[in-house]
Design an enzyme around this catalytic site. Sequence first.
Site, PDB file in Angstrom:
ATOM      1  N   TRP A 130       0.803  -1.222   0.000  1.00 52.74           N
ATOM      2  CA  TRP A 130       0.000   0.000   0.000  1.00 52.74           C
ATOM      3  C   TRP A 130       0.839   1.276   0.000  1.00 52.74           C
ATOM      4  CZ3 TRP A 130       2.052   2.355   4.063  1.00 52.74           C
ATOM      5  CH2 TRP A 130       2.651   1.529   5.026  1.00 52.74           C
ATOM      6  N   ASN A 131       2.129   1.195   0.316  1.00 49.44           N
ATOM      7  CA  ASN A 131       2.849   2.455   0.594  1.00 49.44           C
ATOM      8  C   ASN A 131       3.072   3.318  -0.648  1.00 49.44           C
ATOM      9  OD1 ASN A 131       4.748   0.631  -0.291  1.00 49.44           O
ATOM     10  ND2 ASN A 131       6.383   1.412   1.010  1.00 49.44           N
ATOM     11  N   HIS A 155      -3.437  -6.431  -4.728  1.00 44.62           N
ATOM     12  CA  HIS A 155      -2.927  -5.242  -4.051  1.00 44.62           C
ATOM     13  C   HIS A 155      -3.226  -5.381  -2.549  1.00 44.62           C
ATOM     14  CE1 HIS A 155      -1.122  -1.412  -3.928  1.00 44.62           C
ATOM     15  NE2 HIS A 155      -1.663  -0.864  -4.994  1.00 44.62           N
ATOM     16  N   GLY A 206       6.863  -6.380  -0.597  1.00 45.80           N
ATOM     17  CA  GLY A 206       6.199  -6.415   0.705  1.00 45.80           C
ATOM     18  C   GLY A 206       7.176  -6.737   1.810  1.00 45.80           C
ATOM     19  N   SER A 207       6.631  -7.248   2.900  1.00 51.13           N
ATOM     20  CA  SER A 207       7.447  -7.507   4.091  1.00 51.13           C
ATOM     21  C   SER A 207       8.266  -8.796   3.931  1.00 51.13           C
ATOM     22  CB  SER A 207       6.522  -7.647   5.295  1.00 51.13           C
ATOM     23  OG  SER A 207       5.621  -8.704   5.044  1.00 51.13           O
ATOM     24  N   GLU A 228      10.921  -8.008  -3.608  1.00 53.17           N
ATOM     25  CA  GLU A 228      11.353  -6.665  -3.169  1.00 53.17           C
ATOM     26  C   GLU A 228      10.833  -6.501  -1.749  1.00 53.17           C
ATOM     27  OE1 GLU A 228      13.141  -4.534  -4.796  1.00 53.17           O
ATOM     28  OE2 GLU A 228      12.959  -5.053  -6.906  1.00 53.17           O
ATOM     29  N   CYS A 262      10.323   1.588   1.869  1.00 47.36           N
ATOM     30  CA  CYS A 262      11.218   0.451   2.104  1.00 47.36           C
ATOM     31  C   CYS A 262      12.668   0.911   2.228  1.00 47.36           C
ATOM     32  CB  CYS A 262      11.086  -0.559   0.976  1.00 47.36           C
ATOM     33  SG  CYS A 262      11.239   0.178  -0.652  1.00 47.36           S
ATOM     34  N   GLU A 359      13.085  -3.347  11.291  1.00 51.47           N
ATOM     35  CA  GLU A 359      12.724  -2.254  10.381  1.00 51.47           C
ATOM     36  C   GLU A 359      11.625  -1.435  11.072  1.00 51.47           C
ATOM     37  OE1 GLU A 359      10.409  -3.382   6.874  1.00 51.47           O
ATOM     38  OE2 GLU A 359      11.126  -1.639   5.782  1.00 51.47           O
TER      39      GLU A 359
HETATM   40  P1  NAP Z   1       2.951  -6.898   3.735  1.00 47.86           P
HETATM   41  O1  NAP Z   1       2.113  -7.080   4.923  1.00 47.86           O
HETATM   42  O2  NAP Z   1       3.910  -7.944   3.366  1.00 47.86           O
HETATM   43  O3  NAP Z   1       1.935  -6.618   2.516  1.00 47.86           O
HETATM   44  C1  NAP Z   1       2.375  -6.448   1.204  1.00 47.86           C
HETATM   45  C2  NAP Z   1       1.441  -7.185   0.271  1.00 47.86           C
HETATM   46  O4  NAP Z   1       1.587  -8.586   0.511  1.00 47.86           O
HETATM   47  C3  NAP Z   1      -0.036  -6.877   0.491  1.00 47.86           C
HETATM   48  O5  NAP Z   1      -0.712  -6.929  -0.729  1.00 47.86           O
HETATM   49  C4  NAP Z   1      -0.474  -8.021   1.392  1.00 47.86           C
HETATM   50  O6  NAP Z   1      -1.839  -8.269   1.313  1.00 47.86           O
HETATM   51  C5  NAP Z   1       0.299  -9.156   0.803  1.00 47.86           C
HETATM   52  N1  NAP Z   1       0.547 -10.304   1.660  1.00 47.86           N
HETATM   53  C6  NAP Z   1       1.113 -10.312   2.889  1.00 47.86           C
HETATM   54  N2  NAP Z   1       1.237 -11.576   3.344  1.00 47.86           N
HETATM   55  C7  NAP Z   1       0.722 -12.372   2.376  1.00 47.86           C
HETATM   56  C8  NAP Z   1       0.542 -13.774   2.257  1.00 47.86           C
HETATM   57  N3  NAP Z   1       0.928 -14.618   3.194  1.00 47.86           N
HETATM   58  N4  NAP Z   1      -0.027 -14.245   1.120  1.00 47.86           N
HETATM   59  C9  NAP Z   1      -0.410 -13.407   0.144  1.00 47.86           C
HETATM   60  N5  NAP Z   1      -0.280 -12.072   0.202  1.00 47.86           N
HETATM   61  C10 NAP Z   1       0.286 -11.562   1.296  1.00 47.86           C
HETATM   62  O7  NAP Z   1       3.779  -5.573   3.760  1.00 47.86           O
HETATM   63  P2  NAP Z   1       3.398  -4.224   4.451  1.00 47.86           P
HETATM   64  O8  NAP Z   1       3.881  -4.261   5.833  1.00 47.86           O
HETATM   65  O9  NAP Z   1       1.996  -3.868   4.221  1.00 47.86           O
HETATM   66  O10 NAP Z   1       4.285  -3.274   3.518  1.00 47.86           O
HETATM   67  C11 NAP Z   1       5.455  -2.750   3.897  1.00 47.86           C
HETATM   68  C12 NAP Z   1       6.632  -3.678   3.667  1.00 47.86           C
HETATM   69  O11 NAP Z   1       6.919  -3.711   2.288  1.00 47.86           O
HETATM   70  C13 NAP Z   1       7.862  -3.132   4.356  1.00 47.86           C
HETATM   71  O12 NAP Z   1       8.642  -4.147   4.900  1.00 47.86           O
HETATM   72  C14 NAP Z   1       8.574  -2.438   3.214  1.00 47.86           C
HETATM   73  O13 NAP Z   1       9.934  -2.251   3.462  1.00 47.86           O
HETATM   74  C15 NAP Z   1       8.285  -3.365   2.070  1.00 47.86           C
HETATM   75  N6  NAP Z   1       8.452  -2.670   0.780  1.00 47.86           N
HETATM   76  C16 NAP Z   1       9.494  -3.021  -0.024  1.00 47.86           C
HETATM   77  C17 NAP Z   1       9.709  -2.353  -1.228  1.00 47.86           C
HETATM   78  C18 NAP Z   1      10.847  -2.719  -2.133  1.00 47.86           C
HETATM   79  O14 NAP Z   1      10.819  -2.351  -3.304  1.00 47.86           O
HETATM   80  N7  NAP Z   1      11.858  -3.421  -1.666  1.00 47.86           N
HETATM   81  C19 NAP Z   1       8.848  -1.327  -1.601  1.00 47.86           C
HETATM   82  C20 NAP Z   1       7.800  -0.982  -0.759  1.00 47.86           C
HETATM   83  C21 NAP Z   1       7.612  -1.678   0.428  1.00 47.86           C
HETATM   84  P3  NAP Z   1      -2.851  -7.881   2.517  1.00 47.86           P
HETATM   85  O15 NAP Z   1      -2.856  -6.400   2.614  1.00 47.86           O
HETATM   86  O16 NAP Z   1      -4.135  -8.432   2.040  1.00 47.86           O
HETATM   87  O17 NAP Z   1      -2.326  -8.563   3.737  1.00 47.86           O
END
Ligand code: NAP
Length: 460
Positions: A130-131, A155, A206-207, A228, A262, A359
């Site tokens: 979402w960020n 998303h 994502g995470s 990523e 991130c 983080e």
């Molecule tokens: P997140 O919880 O991992 O969510 C990211 C996406 O993954 C969402 O669409 C989420 O869906 C989905 N998701 C999570 N667990 C899942 C699973 N077990 N199965 C299927 N889909 C799953 O991440 P966040 O905390 O919202 O976002 C921030 C993280 O992203 C931070 O760690 C940040 O550093 C990282 N990030 C990295 C980059 C890069 O380019 N390296 C860029 C931006 C952000 P739901 O919302 O439905 O759970």
Amino acid sequence: MSYQSLNPATGKVLKSFAEISDADFEKKIATASACYEVWRKKSYAERAVIVAKAAAIMKEKVDEFAKPMTLEMGKRISEARGEVEFSSSILAYYAKNAEKFLAPVKLHPQVGEAHMESSPIGVIFGVEPWNFPYYQLARVAGPHLMAGNVLMVKHASCVPQCAIAFEKLWIDAGAPAGLYTNLLISHEQSDRIIDDPRIKGVALTGSVAAGRSLAARAGKNLKVSSMELGGSDAFIVLEDADLEHTVKWAVWGRMYNAGQTCCAAKRFIVVEELADKFLEKFSAALQALKPGDPMDEKTTLGPLSTESALVDLLKQVDGAVAKGAKVLMGGKRYDRPGSFMEPTILTDVKKDNPAFRDEFFGPVAMFFRVKDEDAAIALANDSDFGLGGSVFTKDIARGKRVASRVETGMMFINNISWSDAELPFGGIKDSGYGRELGNMGIQEFVNKKLVRTAHLEAPV
Ligand code: NAP
């Protein structure tokens, strides 16, 4: 679980969306799969018409795209507009350059002739955070659609209006049905789509936890993936840095997008000689930020994306303090409606404090004082993450030497200009693998096929 659009600046629910049924889910996969059979055969010029049109629509309708972002995840409106413009330029960049990036490459074997050619591999499943509600989508849509693949994207559950707006963008750009599909699906359905033989690759941003889960699932199915993930980037300040310039980047690097980036600067590592002066100016600049309505151009500090993101971050800060960290400033939520957190600086985060390896995804800076350049590099590298980092010094040759020694996927000298359409983006270690953007970003989900012609006698 459902998809909910909720304004984090007010706490008001804007709209809710149900997950799709299994029958609809199946129909969408079948449509995407059929679309691939047509899309893969299109020329680059034909694909570019659609992708460039999508870029042009975004550019024409910046406000229309920006507003839902500000409303459902709290990004300040000026940042939201900038993100829409940047997303448009990423799409335009791939529309223009894809053919060149994927052109056949001649090889020089000892006998005969050979070349490598690039071809699409099929339907790619993307999972996005979402960020950056559009930028993350543009980073996968631009390259992978131009390469001849087809995309299905799940998303984040808190930005459904942005997700739906981006899907509509493709319809408005004249894309065939199934070229870009937004999926309002559960994690369980996400697992199932990775298992589906019609899906050929998985791209996650994502995470780390999501990365482990999706990469494992893709691996079990022997599907190519790019990850990523998170980061805890070091912001290294050497004793010869230009202090005014450095502090401006420190504030921007930590506070852009309310700290939810991130590759934000998360660990401030400052050489002793400059440490007090840096800390004084940095904390004064953070103190000057004022929370307010992110829709108001004058607001300098927006809310966090959701109430749960704020609650989790506050818990993380409390946990760090319980293990010995000190709060130099901030550390609490603002006494006002909405999910706003005070800009926070933590000091005395020792190696045995679990926070040392965490983080902090929000306006929380960890500050470290070190004796010299070597100590700064050692501390920067003492991390499970390896996404990006920066170094500030007036001596560019020295900056480059330091950049080479820091173990990350990206380093920035005297700036933190994270992202450009032309520059590859990605990390190592727990920050994941693969690259998005630039020429590298379009190579992740293509078949690199060797074709050799040689008049050789078969061995007997
Ligand atoms: P997140 O919880 O991992 O969510 C990211 C996406 O993954 C969402 O669409 C989420 O869906 C989905 N998701 C999570 N667990 C899942 C699973 N077990 N199965 C299927 N889909 C799953 O991440 P966040 O905390 O919202 O976002 C921030 C993280 O992203 C931070 O760690 C940040 O550093 C990282 N990030 C990295 C980059 C890069 O380019 N390296 C860029 C931006 C952000 P739901 O919302 O439905 O759970």
